[in-house]
Scaffold this active site. Sequence first.
Site, short mmCIF file in Angstrom:
data_model
loop_
_atom_site.label_atom_id
_atom_site.label_comp_id
_atom_site.label_asym_id
_atom_site.label_seq_id
_atom_site.Cartn_x
_atom_site.Cartn_y
_atom_site.Cartn_z
N ALA A 252 0.84 -1.20 0.00
CA ALA A 252 0.00 0.00 0.00
C ALA A 252 0.87 1.25 0.00
O ALA A 252 1.88 1.32 0.71
CB ALA A 252 -0.90 -0.01 1.23
N ALA A 253 0.46 2.25 -0.80
CA ALA A 253 1.26 3.48 -0.91
C ALA A 253 1.38 4.18 0.44
O ALA A 253 2.40 4.80 0.72
CB ALA A 253 0.61 4.40 -1.94
N CYS A 254 0.35 4.02 1.30
CA CYS A 254 0.41 4.73 2.58
C CYS A 254 1.41 4.08 3.54
O CYS A 254 1.65 4.58 4.62
CB CYS A 254 -0.98 4.83 3.22
N HIS A 255 2.02 2.95 3.13
CA HIS A 255 3.06 2.33 3.95
C HIS A 255 4.44 2.54 3.34
O HIS A 255 5.37 1.83 3.67
CB HIS A 255 2.82 0.82 4.09
#
Length: 440
Positions: free
Chosen positions: A381-384
């Site tokens: 995930a991009a948010c990680h």
Amino acid sequence: MAKKTEDITLVIGHTFPDHTLHHFPEMNLERIYMDYNATTPMEPKVIEAVSEALQDAWGNPSSNHIAGAMAKAIINQSRQSVAKMVGGKAEDIIFTSGGTEANNLVLHTAVEHFRKISRSAEQGEGHQNGCSGLPHIITTNVEHDSIKITAQHLEMEGKADVTFVPVSKVTARVEVDDIVAAVRPNTCLITVMTANNETGVIMPVQEICQRIKSLNKQRERLKILTHTDAAQALGKIPVDVQELGVDYLTIVGHKFYAPRVGALYANGPGKRTPIYPLLFGGGQERDFRAGTENTPMIAGLGKAAELVTSNLSEYQSHMQSIKLYLEERLTGVFQDKVRFNSHYPGSDTLPNTCNVSIMGPALQGWRVLSNCRRLLASVGAACHSDRVNRPSHILLSSGIPTEVAANAIRLSVGRGTTKADVDAVVEDLRETVQLLEEMN
Ligand SMILES: Cc1ncc(COP(=O)(O)O)c(C=O)c1O
């Protein structure tokens, strides 16, 4: 020579006119984007709709004159298009800033709704049907952070109890029986994503809703509300709120070639299904979500929804065939070094998501990606993206061994990805792996 990560930073921020390639003249390299689960570019027709609205529909949609009326008409048209895409009615759509807001709105609503029912029970009719104590929310252990962190925050603040039902380590799907077994008298919401952003696994949302519907018949006061975050499913597989049987569904524009704006579907908001607003103000969105509407982005969302409604089967079959080709080529080149973290027995998966590990001691996903000359993808995930050198908790929860999860790369293809792109990416990976193995 190994390529520096700064080059990638430079490339991101440029546009990709044909959606997959970007010419990088100094290096005579074309970058190939395979990170469509992180975000998609806008379709040209979507850009047109946004631009037209910027030009022509700049009026305040609440104004009682022609400028306002033009903006309002565009918003209403988009509301219809978004509703049609998911099989709902126009009045069921509440525009939001994006998926995170829509997910927060659902969790907040469930807790507020429980409180309201508890209060009315206390005031008159005793504590029947388990309405005292804390509201209870059921979700899975592989949800997006906008569900997971919000639920954890509610727990930490003492505002709700949450059960994170683990997905099966064999199928990477949550089992319907495990969700039903987690139900308590105080359960007010079940939220399960339609499809996972890293593994692509499609969750049994329809079966869960059917079981909950029959449970609800036995519950007098506190009905369990059902929600699915369809961020990764829309534009890739058919999504229909009637078929799924959900009360709420999250819509995220930037995953289906629309701009960064979103919506929440609620089945008869404020009537059949409660909505307790997060934002108060000028009464927009029928008081469910105040704030002057972002007309141009909503126009883009509507156009992108129209494209999905008209072309879904074409998009789906194209992505599926490209993904299969990608998997074949990866297997052909890397043979027994390849592990697919998006293959689970008995589970259906998204047509575009190939999560792959190439096994070897120096081949961690982040290391491979930062040395690739052409491929633009991510490890999860991009948010990680600040935690790239730790194996993804989603993969570990899905039964992927740590040493395999550490090497994972998520390749997500799009509507415009070609077999030539796949060939170039596989060649890039082959060269990179060879380089890293030599350096080790
Ligand atoms: C499954 C899922 N839910 C929610 C979101 C959040 O949406 P937004 O970026 O619009 O806040 C994303 C986006 O990354 C996602 O993949």
